[in-house]
Design an enzyme around this catalytic site. Structure first.
Site, PDB file in Angstrom:
ATOM      1  N   HIS A  58       0.813  -1.212   0.000  1.00  0.00           N
ATOM      2  CA  HIS A  58       0.000   0.000   0.000  1.00  0.00           C
ATOM      3  C   HIS A  58       0.850   1.267   0.000  1.00  0.00           C
ATOM      4  CE1 HIS A  58      -4.193  -1.673   1.127  1.00  0.00           C
ATOM      5  NE2 HIS A  58      -3.486  -2.588   0.480  1.00  0.00           N
ATOM      6  N   HIS A 115      -1.915 -12.444  -1.904  1.00  0.00           N
ATOM      7  CA  HIS A 115      -2.963 -13.142  -1.170  1.00  0.00           C
ATOM      8  C   HIS A 115      -2.582 -14.583  -0.846  1.00  0.00           C
ATOM      9  CE1 HIS A 115      -6.169 -10.088  -2.732  1.00  0.00           C
ATOM     10  NE2 HIS A 115      -5.281  -9.558  -1.910  1.00  0.00           N
TER      11      HIS A 115
END
Length: 718
Positions: free
Chosen positions: A99, A260
């Protein structure tokens, strides 16, 4: 004590409180006010380290591997105030790095991890960055220990790398060199939406510099467009957002699946249990946000995205379980405890470990956008290849992760540390190695040969400006090094047409000199400046630092370099056809990309205009009868009250300046020119040079700003 005499800061007075910086701001009255203030960001006044601090030198004092060991220890040192899932912060630190880097967009080069911006608003309080305040605080003891030898910006990315390595994954490498700033980057346009998570359509995204589908997200809504729960309709949004970061389909699949493979999402309860973000939280929360009133508020009760998904049977160890589970099971839509749309493997056994209770197992779960990798035809082909070839997946993710986390760092010359990969990558805009530095005698010989060409000062300056002014301070791309103006696509740009005519003559000199073409181009511009200054009565020598090299066409990603053209170059009075943004706004944008201050912008415009450097040879803004003389005529004539200005047509793009009494047309101008008389800040700066004692200062300031632009990409000189 009467009401009138109560202390105005006591909280008991009904009268408005008068506070510094409070009250109705200028932007309220004039919402379209030109943002000249953006050129004065990140000044020495906001930097506690002072102008002499050199991060590159400080980093060299760092015990790099001791730092890595300390970060690795943090991963498994679970804190009561934010307990680690499975006793390991691996997933949290990967998200922190992702991020931090994921705000980058290739369109304008802004965003990204390079300045540690996640510490400041709005990024520190974006909905998609919920709980990353905890990740940053977990790293504080490490930052405190190593001090200025490691920046926050580097620490965020390195922590993500170490998290991957601790899971058994082999990363592609790491380059340090990201320098912290001390305030938000207010130049970045995050979008016009006034509400968090307001949705954007994929067509608008594809044609913009925005890197997310919704205000406050890093990429896309994990529940699908507008939380539709439709994996197929998410595909164009995924391509648009990742594409704005220069990622292709294979990189997209690798990044989503790799990111993920580890960790989990958090959605233990509805969002109405969550309180204000860090910027809006009460002072006693000490920079923390998103306080959670559900249960303990942490650990098994944590709420971040509202989704409660665990992808892998080994969420702290690298594996291929993401793809195995994606294709093995049939997925049924469900709601998380927070009410968010997610998917569960209906035909699976409970094989996923609970993060806090080893006696509990769960069924595999996925996000809507995870399923896009199975149900979009092109993504599905790549996903199946990775399913059947785990090593290909690992290699693709390693490279895509490195690109994600280093894309905004510019050339490899900026990288620091022992783990910088040896391989040159095309997105790094690689350059050949520099040869021997030319001698003073060879530079003098080259200058003489340039003078002998008989080109005007304006022609020489125009070429050098065209070469150097592609630099973007956001991602450190562009600039004069490499002489990319001699290659596609820059050689074919409309704005460079006249500059390339001069370039052809400079290219013919190269064989008879010891300088690279890149150096010759800059030296030619310096010769032009020196000639123009001499014509104005000032004998100066423009500083010249040789050492530039010439890039090869094979080292130049044409599509990527095309973005450096931008929408306008107001310094040359050029604006791309069909662009409706006012020219003066784009001029500020360009100046900010060139890291110029408002005074530097003013000096450069005034000098370039009197040298006649407009891209098409027009006379707009050339307020002088002595073209080629580095005079202050631009400023004196612009501010002369005997001139009156009016637009030539309804577009108000071009203006005529007439004698106020006779009506005779004396000059023409664009908005780029007149803004230095109309904007109160820029006019104040223009007045400095229009004054009787401003001539010498103008020449000095122009030369200083010129030299700065010529050397913006000379990271080897730092």
């Amino acid at each position: 004590m009467s009401n009138e005499s109560k202390c105005p800061f006591s909280g008991h007075n009904s009268k408005p409180q008068v506070t510094v910086g409070g009250g109705t701001a200028n932007l309220h009255w004039w919402p379209n006010q030109l943002r000249v203030d953006l050129l004065n960001q990140h000044s020495e006044r906001s930097n506690p380290l002072g102008k002499d601090f050199n991060y590159r030198q400080e980093f060299k004092k760092l015990d790099y591997y001791a730092l890595k060991a300390d970060i690795k220890n943090v991963l498994t040192d679970s804190q009561d105030w934010w307990p680690a899932d499975w006793g390991n912060y691996t997933g949290l630190f990967i998200r922190l790095a992702w991020h931090a880097a994921g705000t980058y967009r290739m369109g304008d080069g802004r965003g990204g991890a390079g300045r540690g911006q996640q510490r400041f608003a709005p990024l520190n309080s974006w909905p998609d960055n919920a709980s990353l305040d905890k990740a940053r605080r977990l790293l504080w003891p490490v930052k405190q220990k190593y001090g200025q030898k490691i920046s926050w910006a580097d620490l965020f990315i390195l922590a993500g790398n170490i998290a991957l390595e601790s899971s058994g994954f082999r990363t592609f490498g790491f380059g340090a060199g990201r320098e912290d700033v001390w305030e938000p980057d207010n130049d970045v346009n995050w979008g016009d939406e006034k509400e968090w998570l307001a949705h954007r359509n994929s067509e608008a995204l594809a044609g913009s510099n925005l890197a997310a589908t919704e205000m406050g997200l890093i990429y896309v809504n994990p529940e699908g467009p507008q939380a539709s729960g439709d994996p197929r309709s998410a595909a164009p949004f995924i391509r648009a957002t990742f594409g704005n970061m220069a990622m292709d389909d294979e990189e997209i699949v690798a990044l989503i699946a790799g990111g993920h493979t580890l960790g989990k999402t958090h959605g233990a309860a509805p969002a109405d249990h969550v309180q204000a973000d860090p910027e809006g939280a009460p002072i006693e929360q000490m920079g923390f946000g998103w306080a959670n009133s559900y249960g303990t508020g942490v650990g098994k009760d944590a709420i971040t995205s509202g989704l409660e998904v665990i992808w892998s049977q080994t969420p702290t160890q690298w594996s291929n379980y993401f793809f195995e589970n994606l294709f093995k099971y049939e997925w049924v839509q469900e709601r998380s405890p927070a009410g968010a749309i997610q998917w569960v493997a209906a035909d699976a056994e409970a094989i996923i470990p609970d993060p806090f209770d080893p006696s509990i197992k769960r069924k595999p779960t996925m996000l809507t956008t995870d399923l896009t990798l199975r149900f979009d035809p092109e993504f599905e082909k790549i996903s199946r290849r990775f399913l059947n070839d785990p090593q290909a997946f690992a290699n693709a993710f390693a490279r895509a992760w490195f690109k994600l986390t280093h894309r905004d760092m510019g050339p490899k010359a900026r990288y620091l540390g022992p783990e910088v990969p040896a391989e040159d990558l095309i997105w790094q805009d690689p350059l050949p190695a520099a040869s021997a530095t030319p001698s003073s005698a060879s530079i003098a010989d080259a200058k003489a040969k340039i003078v002998a060409l008989g080109l005007s000062a304006g022609e020489l300056v125009s070429l050098a400006w065209a070469s150097a002014s592609t630099f973007r301070g956001g991602d450190k791309r562009g600039g004069a090094n490499g002489a990319h103006i001699a290659l596609s696509p820059q050689r074919e740009w409309e704005v460079n047409k006249k500059a390339v005519e001069t370039l052809t003559q400079i290219e013919e000199l190269k064989a008879s000199t010891q300088l690279s073409l890149a150096d010759l181009i800059v030296l030619a511009g310096n010769v032009g400046v020196e000639q123009a200054a001499q014509a104005a009565g000032f004998n100066i020598t423009v500083p010249f630092a040789p050492g530039r090299v010439d890039a090869l066409q094979s080292q130049t990603d044409v599509e990527s370099f095309q973005l450096l053209l931008g929408l306008a170059d107001g310094f040359r009075n050029w604006k791309k056809q069909g662009v409706n943004t006012p020219a003066e706004v784009l001029l500020i944008d360009k100046a900010q990309q060139l890291t110029l201050t408002a005074p530097e912008l003013t000096a450069l415009i005034g000098g370039l205009r009197v040298l006649g450097t407009n891209w098409d040879g027009s006379q707009h803004g050339v307020f002088t009868q002595q073209v080629g003389v580095l005079s202050t005529d631009f400023f004196t004539n612009l501010l002369d009250m005997s001139n009156v200005w009016a637009p030539v047509d309804s577009t108000s793009e071009v203006f005529e300046g007439k004698d106020r009494k006779s009506g005779t047309v004396k000059f023409t101008a664009t908005r780029n020119d007149l803004v230095f008389g109309s904007n109160s800040i820029l006019r104040a700066l223009a007045e400095v040079y229009a004054q009787a004692d401003g001539k010498e200062k103008f020449v000095q300031d122009f030369v200083a700003a010129w030299t700065k632009v010529m050397n913006l990409d000379r990271f080897d000189l730092a």
